[in-house]
Write a protein that holds these residues in place. Structure first.
Motif, PDB file in Angstrom:
ATOM      1  N   ARG A  74       0.894  -1.099  -0.108  1.00 49.40           N
ATOM      2  CA  ARG A  74       0.033   0.022  -0.064  1.00 49.40           C
ATOM      3  C   ARG A  74       1.045   1.153  -0.007  1.00 49.40           C
ATOM      4  O   ARG A  74       1.932   1.305   0.466  1.00 49.40           O
ATOM      5  CB  ARG A  74      -0.982   0.038   1.210  1.00 49.40           C
ATOM      6  N   ASP A 109      -0.069   8.049   0.817  1.00 50.05           N
ATOM      7  CA  ASP A 109      -1.565   8.776   0.800  1.00 50.05           C
ATOM      8  C   ASP A 109      -1.937   8.903   2.205  1.00 50.05           C
ATOM      9  O   ASP A 109      -2.057   7.912   3.178  1.00 50.05           O
ATOM     10  CB  ASP A 109      -2.360   7.517   0.317  1.00 50.05           C
ATOM     11  N   THR A 153      -4.854   9.920   3.359  1.00 53.88           N
ATOM     12  CA  THR A 153      -6.180  10.312   3.709  1.00 53.88           C
ATOM     13  C   THR A 153      -6.920   8.955   4.111  1.00 53.88           C
ATOM     14  O   THR A 153      -6.565   7.756   3.848  1.00 53.88           O
ATOM     15  CB  THR A 153      -7.067  10.441   2.322  1.00 53.88           C
ATOM     16  N   ASN A 154      -7.751   9.207   5.142  1.00 50.05           N
ATOM     17  CA  ASN A 154      -8.561   8.158   5.911  1.00 50.05           C
ATOM     18  C   ASN A 154      -7.723   7.155   6.208  1.00 50.05           C
ATOM     19  O   ASN A 154      -8.151   5.808   5.931  1.00 50.05           O
ATOM     20  CB  ASN A 154      -9.793   7.839   4.885  1.00 50.05           C
ATOM     21  N   ARG A 155      -6.747   7.110   6.936  1.00 50.63           N
ATOM     22  CA  ARG A 155      -5.973   5.934   7.302  1.00 50.63           C
ATOM     23  C   ARG A 155      -6.503   5.509   8.609  1.00 50.63           C
ATOM     24  O   ARG A 155      -6.854   6.061   9.443  1.00 50.63           O
ATOM     25  CB  ARG A 155      -4.475   6.489   7.436  1.00 50.63           C
ATOM     26  N   ASP A 184      -5.612  10.154  12.441  1.00 50.61           N
ATOM     27  CA  ASP A 184      -5.961   8.845  11.959  1.00 50.61           C
ATOM     28  C   ASP A 184      -6.598   8.166  13.131  1.00 50.61           C
ATOM     29  O   ASP A 184      -6.867   8.538  14.300  1.00 50.61           O
ATOM     30  CB  ASP A 184      -4.561   8.075  12.090  1.00 50.61           C
ATOM     31  N   GLU A 230      -1.874  -1.570   9.508  1.00 60.74           N
ATOM     32  CA  GLU A 230      -2.838  -0.875   8.736  1.00 60.74           C
ATOM     33  C   GLU A 230      -4.121  -1.721   8.058  1.00 60.74           C
ATOM     34  O   GLU A 230      -3.532  -2.613   7.676  1.00 60.74           O
ATOM     35  CB  GLU A 230      -2.173   0.071   7.613  1.00 60.74           C
ATOM     36  N   GLU A 266      -6.584  -2.946   5.531  1.00 62.44           N
ATOM     37  CA  GLU A 266      -6.814  -2.822   3.959  1.00 62.44           C
ATOM     38  C   GLU A 266      -8.215  -1.799   3.824  1.00 62.44           C
ATOM     39  O   GLU A 266      -8.991  -1.852   4.622  1.00 62.44           O
ATOM     40  CB  GLU A 266      -7.191  -4.075   3.576  1.00 62.44           C
ATOM     41  N   ASN A 267      -7.953  -0.991   2.733  1.00 57.28           N
ATOM     42  CA  ASN A 267      -8.965  -0.081   2.453  1.00 57.28           C
ATOM     43  C   ASN A 267     -10.345  -0.650   2.469  1.00 57.28           C
ATOM     44  O   ASN A 267     -11.195  -0.035   2.970  1.00 57.28           O
ATOM     45  CB  ASN A 267      -8.655   0.639   1.234  1.00 57.28           C
ATOM     46  N   GLU A 268     -10.505  -1.823   1.883  1.00 61.43           N
ATOM     47  CA  GLU A 268     -12.025  -2.350   1.653  1.00 61.43           C
ATOM     48  C   GLU A 268     -12.532  -2.734   3.160  1.00 61.43           C
ATOM     49  O   GLU A 268     -13.399  -2.659   3.382  1.00 61.43           O
ATOM     50  CB  GLU A 268     -11.859  -3.764   0.704  1.00 61.43           C
ATOM     51  N   ALA A 272     -11.424  -1.444   6.092  1.00 62.63           N
ATOM     52  CA  ALA A 272     -11.810  -0.274   6.674  1.00 62.63           C
ATOM     53  C   ALA A 272     -12.879   0.235   6.486  1.00 62.63           C
ATOM     54  O   ALA A 272     -13.801   0.454   7.406  1.00 62.63           O
ATOM     55  CB  ALA A 272     -10.503   0.617   6.572  1.00 62.63           C
ATOM     56  N   THR A 273     -13.186   0.260   5.355  1.00 63.16           N
ATOM     57  CA  THR A 273     -14.443   0.828   4.757  1.00 63.16           C
ATOM     58  C   THR A 273     -15.780   0.010   5.299  1.00 63.16           C
ATOM     59  O   THR A 273     -16.700   0.631   5.738  1.00 63.16           O
ATOM     60  CB  THR A 273     -14.464   0.940   3.428  1.00 63.16           C
TER      61      THR A 273
END
Length: 199
Positions: free
Chosen positions: A38, A42, A44-46, A85, A170, A172-174, A176-177
Motif C-alpha cells: 500500500r 497517501d 487520506t482516511n488511514r 488517524d 494498517e 486494508e481499505n476495503e 476499513a470501509t
C-alpha cells in the motif's frame, strides 16, 4: 507547584516535538526496506488495527499505544500514524474500542505498567483518545470478506481470516470501509465513535 507542573508539561511537549521527527526517520529507515503493498504517502482516511489482547486495560487507562522500537514491522508501523488517524482496538476476537490519534509517534521509555511483558526499554508511543464500544464488534461474521480482501503481505489477518500475532497494522481499505460502515449502522455504537468514523 503550579509553576513546576507547567514547566514539566512544557518540557514534555518539547521532548515529544523533538522525538517525533526522530521516530519518523527511524521508522522510515526500516519500513523502506520492506515491500509494502500500500502507498504510505497517501494520507487520506488511514485506519489502523492494534492487537491489545494482553495490554488493552493498561494502554486504555494511559490513553496511548506503545510498542518496542525493535525493527519488527508491526512495531515500526507505529511510526506511520499521524494525528487524526483512526485506530480499531482488537482484543479477544472483537473490536472493543475506536480511538483517534492525538499525536504523531514519538520515542518513549516503556511505561512501567507494561514492564512485565519483557519488551525493550525504549519504544514508540502515540497518544490516543479512546472511545469504548458498548457492545464489542465481532469480526467473525466477516470472515469471508476478510479472506477475500486481505493483503497477501503484512495483513493483520491470516489466510483463514483469523488474526495474526502482532501489534499495529494498517487495515486494508476495503475492510476499513466495511467495518466503519457496519459500525455506523449499529444503534448501540456510541455517537462519539460515529462522529469519528464519518470524518
Amino acid at each position: 507547584r503550579i509553576q513546576e507542573e507547567e514547566k514539566r508539561k512544557s518540557e514534555e511537549l518539547n521532548i515529544k516535538k523533538r522525538t517525533s521527527k526522530i521516530c519518523q526517520e527511524s521508522g522510515d529507515a526500516i519500513i523502506s526496506k520492506i515491500d509494502w503493498e500500500r502507498d504510505f504517502n497517501d494520507k487520506t482516511n488511514r485506519i489502523f488495527k492494534v492487537h491489545q489482547g494482553q495490554t488493552f486495560d493498561e494502554e486504555h487507562r494511559g490513553r496511548y499505544a506503545w510498542a518496542p522500537a525493535d525493527g519488527i514491522y508491526h512495531h515500526e508501523m507505529m511510526t506511520r500514524i499521524e494525528p487524526g488517524d483512526i485506530v480499531f482496538h482488537y482484543a479477544d476476537g472483537a473490536v472493543v474500542a475506536i480511538s483517534e490519534a492525538m499525536t504523531k509517534c514519538f520515542k518513549y521509555p516503556q511505561p512501567i505498567e507494561l514492564s512485565g511483558h519483557g519488551w525493550g526499554s525504549i519504544g514508540y508511543m502515540v497518544e490516543l483518545k479512546y472511545h469504548i464500544l458498548d457492545v464489542p464488534f465481532s469480526l467473525k461474521p466477516y470472515r469471508s470478506d476478510i479472506m477475500k480482501s486481505r493483503a497477501s503481505k503484512y495483513s493483520s489477518f491470516k489466510s483463514d481470516g483469523e488474526a495474526v500475532q502482532g501489534y499495529m497494522f494498517e487495515l486494508e481499505n476495503e475492510l476499513a470501509t466495511l467495518f466503519a460502515n457496519e459500525l455506523l449502522k449499529i444503534a448501540a455504537t456510541p455517537s462519539a465513535v460515529k462522529t469519528v468514523l464519518r470524518r
